[in-house]
Design a protein around this motif. Structure first.
Motif, PDB file in Angstrom:
ATOM      1  N   PHE A 125      -8.604  10.280 -10.094  1.00 53.61           N
ATOM      2  CA  PHE A 125      -7.733  10.644  -9.171  1.00 53.61           C
ATOM      3  C   PHE A 125      -5.983  10.168  -9.082  1.00 53.61           C
ATOM      4  O   PHE A 125      -5.539  10.897  -8.008  1.00 53.61           O
ATOM      5  N   ASP A 126      -5.905   9.784  -9.630  1.00 53.54           N
ATOM      6  CA  ASP A 126      -4.274   8.835 -10.142  1.00 53.54           C
ATOM      7  C   ASP A 126      -3.773   8.058  -8.956  1.00 53.54           C
ATOM      8  O   ASP A 126      -2.873   9.243  -8.096  1.00 53.54           O
ATOM      9  N   GLN A 127      -4.031   7.129  -8.211  1.00 55.20           N
ATOM     10  CA  GLN A 127      -3.399   6.634  -7.814  1.00 55.20           C
ATOM     11  C   GLN A 127      -1.867   6.106  -7.589  1.00 55.20           C
ATOM     12  O   GLN A 127      -1.089   6.064  -6.892  1.00 55.20           O
ATOM     13  N   ASP A 128      -1.629   6.188  -8.981  1.00 58.68           N
ATOM     14  CA  ASP A 128       0.146   6.365  -9.285  1.00 58.68           C
ATOM     15  C   ASP A 128       0.990   7.430  -8.723  1.00 58.68           C
ATOM     16  O   ASP A 128       1.666   7.420  -8.994  1.00 58.68           O
ATOM     17  N   ASP A 129       0.147   8.063  -8.622  1.00 60.40           N
ATOM     18  CA  ASP A 129       0.718   9.481  -7.806  1.00 60.40           C
ATOM     19  C   ASP A 129       0.877   9.690  -6.813  1.00 60.40           C
ATOM     20  O   ASP A 129       1.859  10.516  -6.454  1.00 60.40           O
ATOM     21  N   VAL A 130       0.291   8.737  -5.725  1.00 60.24           N
ATOM     22  CA  VAL A 130       0.589   8.240  -4.616  1.00 60.24           C
ATOM     23  C   VAL A 130       1.792   7.876  -4.435  1.00 60.24           C
ATOM     24  O   VAL A 130       1.964   6.749  -5.085  1.00 60.24           O
ATOM     25  N   LEU A 131       2.716   7.785  -3.001  1.00 59.50           N
ATOM     26  CA  LEU A 131       3.686   7.127  -2.942  1.00 59.50           C
ATOM     27  C   LEU A 131       3.613   6.031  -2.901  1.00 59.50           C
ATOM     28  O   LEU A 131       2.664   5.759  -2.468  1.00 59.50           O
ATOM     29  N   ALA A 132       4.507   5.173  -3.433  1.00 56.76           N
ATOM     30  CA  ALA A 132       4.555   3.766  -3.380  1.00 56.76           C
ATOM     31  C   ALA A 132       4.143   3.349  -2.182  1.00 56.76           C
ATOM     32  O   ALA A 132       3.585   2.686  -1.458  1.00 56.76           O
ATOM     33  N   PRO A 133       5.238   4.022  -1.012  1.00 54.71           N
ATOM     34  CA  PRO A 133       5.040   2.754   0.412  1.00 54.71           C
ATOM     35  C   PRO A 133       3.989   3.232   0.851  1.00 54.71           C
ATOM     36  O   PRO A 133       3.534   2.435   1.911  1.00 54.71           O
ATOM     37  N   LEU A 134       3.571   4.599   0.617  1.00 54.97           N
ATOM     38  CA  LEU A 134       1.576   5.109   1.395  1.00 54.97           C
ATOM     39  C   LEU A 134       1.189   3.754   0.777  1.00 54.97           C
ATOM     40  O   LEU A 134       0.343   3.530   1.639  1.00 54.97           O
ATOM     41  N   THR A 135       1.121   3.698  -0.349  1.00 47.07           N
ATOM     42  CA  THR A 135       0.005   3.281  -0.557  1.00 47.07           C
ATOM     43  C   THR A 135       0.119   1.171   0.069  1.00 47.07           C
ATOM     44  O   THR A 135      -0.983   1.284  -0.058  1.00 47.07           O
ATOM     45  N   ALA A 136       1.252   1.210  -0.633  1.00 45.66           N
ATOM     46  CA  ALA A 136       1.806  -0.320   0.591  1.00 45.66           C
ATOM     47  C   ALA A 136       1.190  -0.034   1.971  1.00 45.66           C
ATOM     48  O   ALA A 136       0.733  -1.416   2.248  1.00 45.66           O
ATOM     49  N   SER A 137       1.723   0.792   2.304  1.00 52.84           N
ATOM     50  CA  SER A 137       1.206   0.657   4.079  1.00 52.84           C
ATOM     51  C   SER A 137      -0.145   0.813   4.710  1.00 52.84           C
ATOM     52  O   SER A 137      -0.543   1.153   5.476  1.00 52.84           O
ATOM     53  N   LEU A 138      -0.830   1.085   3.192  1.00 51.63           N
ATOM     54  CA  LEU A 138      -2.602   1.490   3.728  1.00 51.63           C
ATOM     55  C   LEU A 138      -3.484   0.222   3.229  1.00 51.63           C
ATOM     56  O   LEU A 138      -4.174   0.608   2.885  1.00 51.63           O
ATOM     57  N   SER A 139      -3.066  -0.556   2.542  1.00 53.50           N
ATOM     58  CA  SER A 139      -3.599  -2.490   2.010  1.00 53.50           C
ATOM     59  C   SER A 139      -3.058  -3.449   3.140  1.00 53.50           C
ATOM     60  O   SER A 139      -2.391  -2.886   4.542  1.00 53.50           O
ATOM     61  N   GLY A 140      -4.439  -3.520   2.898  1.00 55.79           N
ATOM     62  CA  GLY A 140      -4.394  -4.875   3.787  1.00 55.79           C
ATOM     63  C   GLY A 140      -3.432  -6.027   3.444  1.00 55.79           C
ATOM     64  O   GLY A 140      -3.109  -6.348   2.384  1.00 55.79           O
ATOM     65  N   ASP A 141      -3.586  -7.207   3.834  1.00 57.68           N
ATOM     66  CA  ASP A 141      -3.293  -8.360   4.042  1.00 57.68           C
ATOM     67  C   ASP A 141      -3.440  -9.831   3.202  1.00 57.68           C
ATOM     68  O   ASP A 141      -2.757  -9.849   2.352  1.00 57.68           O
TER      69      ASP A 141
END
Length: 455
Positions: A125-141
């Motif tokens: 799946f390669d999560q590192d390929d997902v743009l960092a701002p999106l990964t951050a904004s789709l994470s919880g507290d």
């Protein structure tokens, strides 16, 4: 290629509602209650999702044996249905389309399942390929991941290069809002029926206040301070709204109080506006093969005043309901729908302008995609990478968000205030009157949070 782990003969996808070519959906259908190799997906009926629905049976189901039953609804309707379904934890739908506004809120309420274990076990799946701002904004507290993006966007300024060149005007590399206003005044009416700029004026927290809140941010304003002081009637907020209202009234489109994203898109395509500040995802339509303005557009960063950048961040994303009994199959679907493999499939079968982009770094290294999207690919990537939901203005914020405040009360608050702002655009009330009422509404919200924090 992202290879699936299970193979089976093709199975027809059960479509829960009837779609027409425009992407609209009718009511009806619902969860299937099928077996372990059947999942139910509740999603918005945007064009990119319509494409996904058309491709799923022949590709995903044929490869994995997992049948996908889709329920598709217009945005306002799907938000209501998802909220009802996930808050009750009925477990009837396994996957739903949520944005980076809802995901942290739903994660806090434990309505959606964390995805970290699935990501860690799925190296392809390669999560590192997902743009960092999106990964951050789709994470919880809690720092865990709760969503995977289907497509992402920021915002930028779109403009007719040929119109500006004919007027002897050069768009600055990093325009300020005052420079944009000056250009709008200079090109307003240079061609019959052409406004200087198109800006959303339609009521709604996701309509007029999507672009307008970014203007508030860069003018130095905020809805709330870090300690929950409401600032809707502050000098900075008032200056930003006054600027926006005056600009669209003086040099904006006809019917601005009713104009949203779609109306502005149509205005630009039809040659009725020389500039447009809105979502980066609009560029695919402007540069599509049948667009009259294809090849005539330029793209500049979101205009600024006091901040270095001001583009928003938004992503339609996939999440798994915590009550789902089919999380493994749900992840298989999500990992396919959010994969680079799926983007390649869309490009090859439907055309590269229809790729659900804005989420993976590899998309912007794909020569096939860049051949189609060269005019806007780099500005889009730059806008997304510059977006910072945790620090979008000049002061600390109590909740994340750029074009919104990441609290459950914001949609109702901003929608009510937007109705008065639209009335100000229509000339039916003053900005001061609109924001005075908005401050009263914001004060009610702020008081609840101050009481919570003090308790």
């Amino acid at each position: 290629m992202h290879r699936r782990t299970r193979l089976a003969p093709a199975v027809t996808v059960s479509t829960a509602v009837t779609l027409v070519l425009t992407g609209c959906a009718g009511w009806g259908g619902g969860p299937s209650g099928g077996g372990p190799d059947t999942i139910d997906v509740l999603m918005v009926n945007n064009p990119q999702m319509v494409d996904l629905q058309q491709l799923t049976a022949e590709h995903f189901t044929a490869e994995t044996g997992i049948t996908v039953n889709f329920t598709t609804l217009p945005e306002n309707d799907v938000r209501d249905k998802i909220s009802q379904e996930f808050s009750s934890q009925a477990g009837q739908y396994d996957v739903a389309t949520l944005s980076n506004f809802e995901i942290p809120i739903y994660a806090r309420s434990e309505w959606i399942a964390p995805l970290d274990e699935y990501v860690e076990a799925d190296a392809e799946f390669d999560q590192d390929d997902v743009l960092a701002p999106l990964t951050a904004s789709l994470s919880g507290d809690d720092g865990r991941l709760y969503g995977e993006p289907f497509y992402g966007e920021s915002s930028f300024l779109m403009y007719r290069r040929d119109v500006l060149e004919a007027a002897g005007i050069e768009m600055p590399a990093a325009p300020t809002w005052q420079e944009v206003a000056d250009i709008a005044a200079a090109v307003d009416g240079v061609e019959p029926g052409m406004a200087g700029i198109c800006l959303r004026g339609q009521p709604g927290w996701g309509q007029v206040f999507a672009p307008l809140t970014t203007v508030v941010n860069t003018f130095g304003g905020t809805w709330f301070t870090e300690d929950w002081e409401p600032r809707v009637d502050s000098a900075e907020f008032r200056e930003a709204v006054t600027f926006y209202v005056d600009l669209v009234r003086e040099h904006g489109e006809v019917g601005a109080p009713q104009a949203g994203f779609t109306e502005c898109l149509n205005n630009v395509v039809q040659g009725n506006a020389a500039m447009w500040y809105d979502a980066t995802s609009a560029a695919g339509s402007l540069e599509s093969a049948d667009s009259p303005v294809r090849g005539l557009m330029g793209y500049a960063p979101a205009p600024v005043v006091e901040t270095d950048s001001s583009g928003w961040l938004y992503a339609w994303s996939w999440s798994i309901q915590q009550a789902s009994a089919k999380k493994d199959a749900a992840w298989e679907f999500i990992s396919w729908a959010s994969s680079a493999e799926y983007e390649q499939l869309v490009g090859e079968e439907l055309g590269w302008s229809r790729v659900p982009a804005g989420k993976r770094a590899s998309t912007y290294e794909n020569p096939d995609y860049l051949a189609e999207a060269s005019a806007f690919a780099e500005p889009t990537l730059a806008a997304i990478e510059a977006a910072d939901p945790n620090d979008p203005g000049v002061q600390p914020r109590p909740a994340p968000g750029i074009q919104f405040v990441g609290i459950p009360e914001f949609p109702d608050l901003a929608t009510q205030v937007s109705q008065d702002v639209s009335s100000a655009i229509a000339g039916q009330m003053t900005v001061d009157e609109a924001l005075q009422r908005g401050q009263e509404l914001a004060s009610d919200v702020a008081e609840r949070y101050r009481e919570r924090d003090s308790g």
